[in-house]
Design an enzyme around this catalytic site. Structure first.
Site, short mmCIF file in Angstrom:
data_model
loop_
_atom_site.label_atom_id
_atom_site.label_comp_id
_atom_site.label_asym_id
_atom_site.label_seq_id
_atom_site.Cartn_x
_atom_site.Cartn_y
_atom_site.Cartn_z
N SER A 147 -9.17 -36.39 -40.67
CA SER A 147 -8.62 -37.48 -39.89
C SER A 147 -9.02 -37.33 -38.44
O SER A 147 -9.73 -36.41 -38.07
CB SER A 147 -7.09 -37.48 -40.00
OG SER A 147 -6.57 -36.26 -39.50
N CYS A 148 -8.58 -38.27 -37.61
CA CYS A 148 -8.78 -38.21 -36.17
C CYS A 148 -7.45 -37.91 -35.49
O CYS A 148 -6.40 -38.01 -36.10
CB CYS A 148 -9.34 -39.53 -35.65
SG CYS A 148 -10.93 -40.03 -36.36
N ASP A 149 -7.52 -37.59 -34.22
CA ASP A 149 -6.31 -37.32 -33.46
C ASP A 149 -6.46 -37.90 -32.06
O ASP A 149 -7.49 -37.69 -31.40
CB ASP A 149 -6.06 -35.81 -33.34
CG ASP A 149 -5.84 -35.17 -34.68
OD1 ASP A 149 -4.70 -35.19 -35.17
OD2 ASP A 149 -6.81 -34.63 -35.24
N GLU A 206 -7.32 -44.77 -35.31
CA GLU A 206 -7.14 -43.86 -36.43
C GLU A 206 -7.10 -44.65 -37.74
O GLU A 206 -6.59 -45.78 -37.76
CB GLU A 206 -5.81 -43.10 -36.30
CG GLU A 206 -5.54 -42.48 -34.95
CD GLU A 206 -6.24 -41.16 -34.77
OE1 GLU A 206 -6.53 -40.50 -35.80
OE2 GLU A 206 -6.49 -40.78 -33.62
#
Length: 422
Positions: free
Chosen positions: A9-11, A96
């Protein structure tokens, strides 16, 4: 459900006074994408268009705005939009992937990454940029393949939108959405619906839609995340909870003392999974911005343009009338022959590595002197950050070529160091 897979995932992170040190807003994002995907950093100047003009996004053509702001973007090099970026008015946005009870459609529409770029080009504040996104969602929807492969991979999006004064979290489910205004402190998003009852504004049909589908009885307190989160979330969404909570812990640890350097350290944190390289995914690009609340001071945006911030360098960019073009961070273009343009799409692959990416890849591939190179680059970055902070503290902005050449000079220096270690 087990969470033994690595969270892909992204943050996104933000710290606003008093969560940050001094009168600064700090924004940061790691973009975690397929490990072989190249992320480029590219600048587009402000522009004006004739009424009735259109713009071709990744998959669809939409009505163009009469004027667009200058933007600096970090984006997967095969698409039109961006994973993250900033505009000349000090607005920063990151997005996201998220999955909800509203089904994801593979039909081509606007990608979440297209919405990031469109909002930066059209929004002069975080709230204004958010309004751009929700209006485009209503008119064009979101959808389409989010990877440069034939197998469909689609999702809905959440966004963190930040300016010198405030931040907004915008979370979507198809064309529906909820938003929360953040006035102070710290906040992060990471592939979850995080807005519960603290809804500042919402789609007018958000609650009636949920009630008509039996997700909410119309009487209980309405929690967006509880009502719209899927009952059986994808494994990647479930696993990403670990890094979301890890990000929360790191932000809370530094709340009240968050600096530019601290945000970079958070993006490099491997124990939490925020900086990742496994399971076919890795951090392919990173961005950190410092936004002074004093509007007479410039915002400074740092980009890596290379994978894995733990072995990459953050390089500063300041908006000016004519920044020096940095071709070394721009990927090759294939025009009408690009696999994303030809239908059926993605029937073949092309080499999208730009000059900086190639130099970084060659220098770190099996180099016996890797640690020496890394220490040297980190020292250069630390000096650069120190110089930027001194500049902001003194209230003095460099002029002319010094600002215009800033990002170019840093990239050029980085490449020269890589060449020494090949």
């Amino acid at each position: 459900m087990t969470t033994d897979i690595e969270p892909c995932s992204c943050d996104c992170f933000v710290a606003l006074p008093p969560g940050s040190a001094g009168d600064y807003v700090i924004f940061g994002k790691n973009s975690d994408r397929p490990e072989d995907e190249v992320q480029e950093v590219v600048y587009f100047p402000a522009a004006s268009y004739e009424p009735g003009s259109t713009v071709e996004c990744t998959y669809i053509e939409i009505e163009q705005a009469e004027t667009t702001h200058a933007v600096i973007l970090s984006r997967p090099s095969w698409l039109w939009g961006a994973e993250m970026g900033a505009n000349e008015h000090g607005v920063c946005i990151g997005n996201e992937a998220v999955w909800t009870k509203v089904p994801v459609v593979d039909e081509e529409a606007l990608l979440g990454m297209d919405l990031v770029r469109l909002a930066l080009e059209r929004g002069s504040s975080a709230k204004n940029a958010m309004d751009v996104i929700v209006n485009l969602l209503q008119h064009y929807g979101q959808g389409g393949n989010c990877r440069e492969v034939m197998t469909p991979f689609s999702y809905h999006n959440t966004f963190l939108l930040v300016d010198r004064r405030e931040a907004w979290v915008l979370e979507t489910a198809g064309h529906l959405w909820a938003a929360q205004k953040i006035n102070d402190g710290v906040k992060n998003i990471s592939n979850q619906l995080t807005i519960r009852t603290e809804i500042t504004t919402e789609h007018p049909e958000l609650r009636s839609f949920a009630q008509s589908h039996g997700w909410w009885d119309g009487e209980a307190e309405f929690s967006f995340s509880q009502v719209y989160s899927p009952e059986n979330p994808p494994a990647r969404m479930e696993a990403a909870k670990r890094r979301y909570h890890g990000g929360q812990e790191l932000l809370n640890k530094h709340c009240g003392s968050m600096t530019l350097k601290t945000m970079m350290e958070i993006l490099r944190d491997e124990a939490s999974g925020i900086c990742m390289d496994s399971g076919g995914f890795r951090t392919t690009g990173s961005m950190v911005s410092i936004l002074p609340q004093d509007s007479s001071q410039p915002c400074v945006h740092f980009f890596t343009a290379t994978p894995n911030p733990s072995c990459s360098v953050f390089k500063p960019f300041i908006f000016t009338d004519s920044p020096t073009p940095v071709l070394q961070t721009i990927s090759p273009k294939y025009g009408a022959h690009d696999p994303v343009k030809k239908k059926p799409r993605f029937q073949n692959s092309v080499d999208r590595r730009h000059e900086l990416y190639l130099a970084h890849q060659a220098a770190f591939k099996g180099s016996e002197r890797r640690q020496t190179l890394l220490r040297t680059l980190q020292q250069l970055e630390e000096q650069c950050v120190e110089d930027i902070m001194q500049m902001l503290a003194k209230g003095v902005t460099p002029e002319g070529e010094e600002v215009a050449d800033l990002f170019f000079d840093c990239v050029d220096t980085e490449i020269k160091f890589y060449q020494l270690y090949q």
